[in-house]
Design a protein around this motif. Structure first.
Motif: not given
Length: 92
Positions: A1-22
């Protein structure tokens, strides 16, 4: 899966936010035994506020503006975290 840095960074932030909320029951139990549960929840709120700020500053062109936004949000989060720590039924 190829993606741009801004999109990948936003997805990484979303995943990390999930880990803090869980909920991490073992961590919260340890905090309760260590008499620092409220402080742990306060730190959690700060992390969530900071993560939201990171999401927002990636849409701002000038770093100085993002620094000011982050400082203001951190101050607001500090004040609110005292009241919010237990508002979502986050007991062990």
């Amino acid at each position: 899966m190829s993606s741009s840095y801004p999109d990948a960074y936003r997805r990484a932030l979303d995943l990390f936010t999930e880990s803090v909320i869980k909920p991490d029951h073992e961590l919260r139990t340890n905090a309760a035994y260590g008499n620092c549960y409220a402080e742990l929840m306060e730190v959690r709120q700060h992390c969530l506020a900071y993560l939201n700020t990171l999401k927002e500053i990636h849409q701002i062109e000038f770093a100085d503006e993002s620094d000011e936004i982050e400082a203001n949000k951190t101050l607001i989060a500090k004040k609110q975290s005292m009241h919010m720590a237990f508002s979502h039924g986050e007991m062990m």
